[in-house]
Design a protein around this motif. Structure first.
Motif, mmCIF file in Angstrom:
data_model
loop_
_atom_site.group_PDB
_atom_site.id
_atom_site.type_symbol
_atom_site.label_atom_id
_atom_site.label_comp_id
_atom_site.label_asym_id
_atom_site.label_seq_id
_atom_site.Cartn_x
_atom_site.Cartn_y
_atom_site.Cartn_z
ATOM 1 N N VAL A 144 3.896 31.198 25.820
ATOM 2 C CA VAL A 144 3.126 30.588 26.907
ATOM 3 C C VAL A 144 3.368 31.325 28.216
ATOM 4 O O VAL A 144 2.433 31.601 28.988
ATOM 5 N N VAL A 145 4.635 31.667 28.467
ATOM 6 C CA VAL A 145 4.979 32.380 29.701
ATOM 7 C C VAL A 145 4.309 33.750 29.735
ATOM 8 O O VAL A 145 3.744 34.164 30.761
ATOM 9 N N LEU A 146 4.354 34.474 28.614
ATOM 10 C CA LEU A 146 3.744 35.793 28.578
ATOM 11 C C LEU A 146 2.232 35.710 28.780
ATOM 12 O O LEU A 146 1.637 36.523 29.502
ATOM 13 N N ASN A 147 1.606 34.718 28.176
ATOM 14 C CA ASN A 147 0.163 34.540 28.336
ATOM 15 C C ASN A 147 -0.180 34.181 29.776
ATOM 16 O O ASN A 147 -1.137 34.708 30.361
ATOM 17 N N SER A 148 0.614 33.299 30.372
ATOM 18 C CA SER A 148 0.373 32.892 31.760
ATOM 19 C C SER A 148 0.606 34.051 32.718
ATOM 20 O O SER A 148 -0.153 34.251 33.672
ATOM 21 N N ALA A 149 1.668 34.842 32.466
ATOM 22 C CA ALA A 149 1.953 35.986 33.335
ATOM 23 C C ALA A 149 0.841 37.016 33.265
ATOM 24 O O ALA A 149 0.445 37.601 34.281
ATOM 25 N N SER A 150 0.320 37.240 32.061
ATOM 26 C CA SER A 150 -0.767 38.203 31.909
ATOM 27 C C SER A 150 -2.025 37.747 32.628
ATOM 28 O O SER A 150 -2.743 38.550 33.221
ATOM 29 N N ALA A 151 -2.287 36.434 32.597
ATOM 30 C CA ALA A 151 -3.515 35.906 33.197
ATOM 31 C C ALA A 151 -3.427 35.780 34.713
ATOM 32 O O ALA A 151 -4.396 36.068 35.418
ATOM 33 N N SER A 152 -2.267 35.362 35.229
ATOM 34 C CA SER A 152 -2.173 35.061 36.660
ATOM 35 C C SER A 152 -1.462 36.130 37.482
ATOM 36 O O SER A 152 -1.591 36.161 38.703
ATOM 37 N N LEU A 153 -0.707 37.018 36.823
ATOM 38 C CA LEU A 153 0.015 38.060 37.566
ATOM 39 C C LEU A 153 -0.574 39.427 37.235
ATOM 40 O O LEU A 153 -1.479 39.902 37.899
ATOM 41 N N SER A 154 -0.046 40.062 36.212
ATOM 42 C CA SER A 154 -0.551 41.365 35.790
ATOM 43 C C SER A 154 -0.030 41.659 34.391
ATOM 44 O O SER A 154 1.149 41.388 34.099
ATOM 45 N N PRO A 155 -0.856 42.205 33.513
ATOM 46 C CA PRO A 155 -0.361 42.554 32.171
ATOM 47 C C PRO A 155 0.792 43.553 32.209
ATOM 48 O O PRO A 155 1.584 43.612 31.269
ATOM 49 N N ILE A 158 15.124 26.585 29.422
ATOM 50 C CA ILE A 158 13.994 25.903 30.074
ATOM 51 C C ILE A 158 14.006 26.186 31.573
ATOM 52 O O ILE A 158 12.968 26.473 32.192
ATOM 53 N N HIS A 159 15.196 26.128 32.173
ATOM 54 C CA HIS A 159 15.312 26.415 33.609
ATOM 55 C C HIS A 159 14.918 27.856 33.917
ATOM 56 O O HIS A 159 14.144 28.131 34.851
ATOM 57 N N SER A 160 15.417 28.795 33.097
ATOM 58 C CA SER A 160 15.169 30.211 33.353
ATOM 59 C C SER A 160 13.708 30.580 33.122
ATOM 60 O O SER A 160 13.110 31.320 33.901
ATOM 61 N N ILE A 161 13.122 30.059 32.042
ATOM 62 C CA ILE A 161 11.752 30.426 31.709
ATOM 63 C C ILE A 161 10.772 29.842 32.719
ATOM 64 O O ILE A 161 9.723 30.432 33.014
ATOM 65 N N SER A 162 11.118 28.676 33.284
ATOM 66 C CA SER A 162 10.242 28.089 34.308
ATOM 67 C C SER A 162 10.304 28.884 35.610
ATOM 68 O O SER A 162 9.320 28.986 36.341
ATOM 69 N N LYS A 163 11.473 29.471 35.884
ATOM 70 C CA LYS A 163 11.589 30.325 37.069
ATOM 71 C C LYS A 163 10.927 31.677 36.858
ATOM 72 O O LYS A 163 10.385 32.264 37.795
ATOM 73 N N ALA A 164 10.959 32.163 35.619
ATOM 74 C CA ALA A 164 10.453 33.504 35.335
ATOM 75 C C ALA A 164 8.963 33.628 35.616
ATOM 76 O O ALA A 164 8.475 34.713 35.920
ATOM 77 N N ILE A 165 8.220 32.534 35.521
ATOM 78 C CA ILE A 165 6.779 32.590 35.681
ATOM 79 C C ILE A 165 6.361 32.384 37.139
ATOM 80 O O ILE A 165 5.193 32.605 37.492
ATOM 81 N N GLN A 166 7.286 31.962 37.995
ATOM 82 C CA GLN A 166 6.948 31.740 39.403
ATOM 83 C C GLN A 166 6.713 33.088 40.080
ATOM 84 O O GLN A 166 7.539 33.991 40.014
ATOM 85 N N GLU A 199 -0.714 45.270 41.873
ATOM 86 C CA GLU A 199 -1.631 44.568 40.978
ATOM 87 C C GLU A 199 -1.492 43.060 41.097
ATOM 88 O O GLU A 199 -2.475 42.329 40.928
ATOM 89 N N ILE A 200 -0.286 42.570 41.381
ATOM 90 C CA ILE A 200 -0.120 41.131 41.624
ATOM 91 C C ILE A 200 -0.879 40.723 42.882
ATOM 92 O O ILE A 200 -1.509 39.656 42.935
ATOM 93 N N ALA A 201 -0.842 41.580 43.919
ATOM 94 C CA ALA A 201 -1.597 41.298 45.142
ATOM 95 C C ALA A 201 -3.090 41.237 44.857
ATOM 96 O O ALA A 201 -3.801 40.351 45.344
ATOM 97 N N VAL A 202 -3.587 42.177 44.059
ATOM 98 C CA VAL A 202 -5.019 42.194 43.711
ATOM 99 C C VAL A 202 -5.382 40.955 42.903
ATOM 100 O O VAL A 202 -6.417 40.325 43.139
ATOM 101 N N LYS A 203 -4.512 40.598 41.938
ATOM 102 C CA LYS A 203 -4.770 39.411 41.115
ATOM 103 C C LYS A 203 -4.796 38.149 41.979
ATOM 104 O O LYS A 203 -5.601 37.240 41.742
#
Length: 450
Positions: free
Chosen positions: A87-98, A164-172, A297-301
């Motif tokens: 879920v984190v990888l999918n969210s990061a690809s969609a909202s940040l950058s692949p 759970i704590h780390s993975i929730s921070k990783a996507i921020q 790319e995060i700025a562009v996204k």
């Protein structure tokens, strides 16, 4: 046929896999389980079990229940944790950058947690199958192994909370940007320290060197520096890599230069070419420009209509300005000092120029944010800060003003609101105070169209 390059590529792919550390830890737990089983009924173990008898299981039914519960529970934790990773990888690809995915996948802390889960499951199942009859109808209960299984189960619960704590921070996005910035800044500082401690005053004239053509295609990402420098020292030659890291080469492209003509030494050429690394992923540890690209790319996204987060774009722009300021302290030609004598390197590397970094990182932002006055004002402020630090670097200053001309042209075309244009005018006046002559020209060009 397994060539050294293919072996190196397979090794890199293996250690970059999300399953590398879990697999290694699983083997460690399996070996530990076999050792525990082997010494379970030894005299030393029996003495130890007497000391901790209150913590051990002495019933076959209880042993099977505990081990079955532990195995099922840890399997559930493992499935949930792996699902969270996806879920984190999918969210990061969609909202940040692949491009940030390789960095998230190879995060060792997450891999170690998953590996501990898998190892605990293997260990628990091994203890479960070792409950057996040992003679005269008596049951052999691996009580010491069950005790370790309980300990591993409790540790797994603690790791689950941490995961759970780390993975929730990783996507921020703030944490992702901060990690990218910190790692990229660290790579830049390593190069700066190396070049300042071991400066090379005069670089050779690479234009007169002999070209070596690539025999493969792909993205050039780096070199096996020790091996390459050893070859150079052994044969008394010097090598210049004439393309930047990340450059896509095709077969026959002259991406290397040598101070000696190696036409009659095809075996040596083959050895030299075998020292170069080609793959797709972009890791900051390979080169700082990959970190800058990911921040850009995060700025562009963030400026895309689906996300619409100009605050994140501005933060990324500020980080890029700091990294570009650090780049001013690096030579346009990098080098390796491994196996060199009298501070005379054997390996020279084309460093990504300041102009290339400006174009590669700010052009996407300029194109996607040219209608947003808030972001463009902050882009101008970032350039103002870079100009302030680059005041004694004429080449970088000229590059900045050339690019500022392109920014002003876009702003002039796409921003018509009088209030927004006034804010941009004020920022241009601040730039003019740093470099009066060129700044005034830029200001006059913008205000003449109002």
């Amino acid at each position: 046929m397994f060539t050294p390059r293919k072996i190196a590529d397979n090794y890199r792919e293996m250690i970059s896999s999300i399953g590398f550390y879990p697999s290694m830890l699983s083997v460690v737990f399996l070996v530990f389980g076999l050792i525990t089983t082997a010494v379970e009924y030894s005299s030393l173990s029996m003495e130890f079990k007497k000391l901790i008898g209150v913590l051990l299981v002495d019933s076959e039914e209880n042993a099977r229940t505990i081990l079955s519960t532990l195995a099922g529970s840890i399997i559930s934790l493992t499935v949930f944790s792996f699902s969270m990773v996806m879920v984190v990888l999918n969210s990061a690809s969609a909202s940040l950058s692949p491009r940030v995915l390789p960095g998230l996948i190879t995060r060792k802390s997450h891999q170690l947690v998953l590996g501990f889960y898998l190892g605990s499951i293997i260990y628990t199942i091994l203890m479960l199958i070792n409950i057996r009859t040992i003679g005269d109808g008596d049951m052999g209960i691996p009580s010491l192994g069950i005790f370790f299984s309980l300990v591993f189960g409790l540790i797994s619960l603690g790791f689950f909370v941490y995961f759970i704590h780390s993975i929730s921070k990783a996507i921020q996005v703030d944490n992702v940007l901060n990690d990218l910035f910190k790692n990229t800044k660290g790579e830049l500082k390593c190069i700066i320290e190396m070049q300042h401690e071991n400066p090379v005053e005069n670089f050779p004239e690479f234009d007169d060197w002999h070209s070596i053509k690539s025999k493969t295609e792909g993205y050039f990402k780096g070199t096996h520096t020790d091996k390459l420098c050893a070859l150079c020292q052994e044969h008394g030659i010097k090598i210049y890599i004439s393309v930047k890291q990340g450059f896509f080469t095709v077969k026959g492209y002259p991406f290397l230069k040598c101070d000696t003509d190696l036409t009659d030494k095809p075996e040596l050429v083959e050895q030299l070419l075998g020292c170069f690394i080609f793959y797709i992923e972009e890791y900051i540890r390979d080169h700082y420009r990959y970190g800058m690209t990911q921040i850009s790319e995060i700025a562009v996204k963030a400026m895309s209509p689906g996300i619409n987060d100009p605050g994140t774009a501005v933060k990324a722009i500020d980080m890029l300005s700091i990294l570009l300021i650090l780049r001013l302290d690096i030579y346009d030609v990098n080098y390796s000092l491994k196996r060199c004598e009298n501070n005379q390197p054997h390996l020279f590397i084309h460093e990504t120029s300041f102009d290339e970094l400006l174009h590669d990182n700010f052009t996407p932002i300029r194109n996607y944010a040219k209608n947003d006055a808030y972001v463009m004002v902050n882009v101008l402020e970032a350039f103002k800060n870079i100009l302030f630090r680059a005041s004694d670097n004429e080449k970088a200053t000229n590059s900045l003003f050339v690019y500022l001309g392109a920014i002003i042209e876009d702003i002039d075309t796409h921003i018509s609101n009088e209030y927004d244009r006034e804010q941009i005018t004020n920022m241009l006046k601040a730039i003019a105070r740093i470099s009066e002559q060129q700044g005034e020209k830029l200001l006059a060009k913008f205000t003449s169209n109002q």
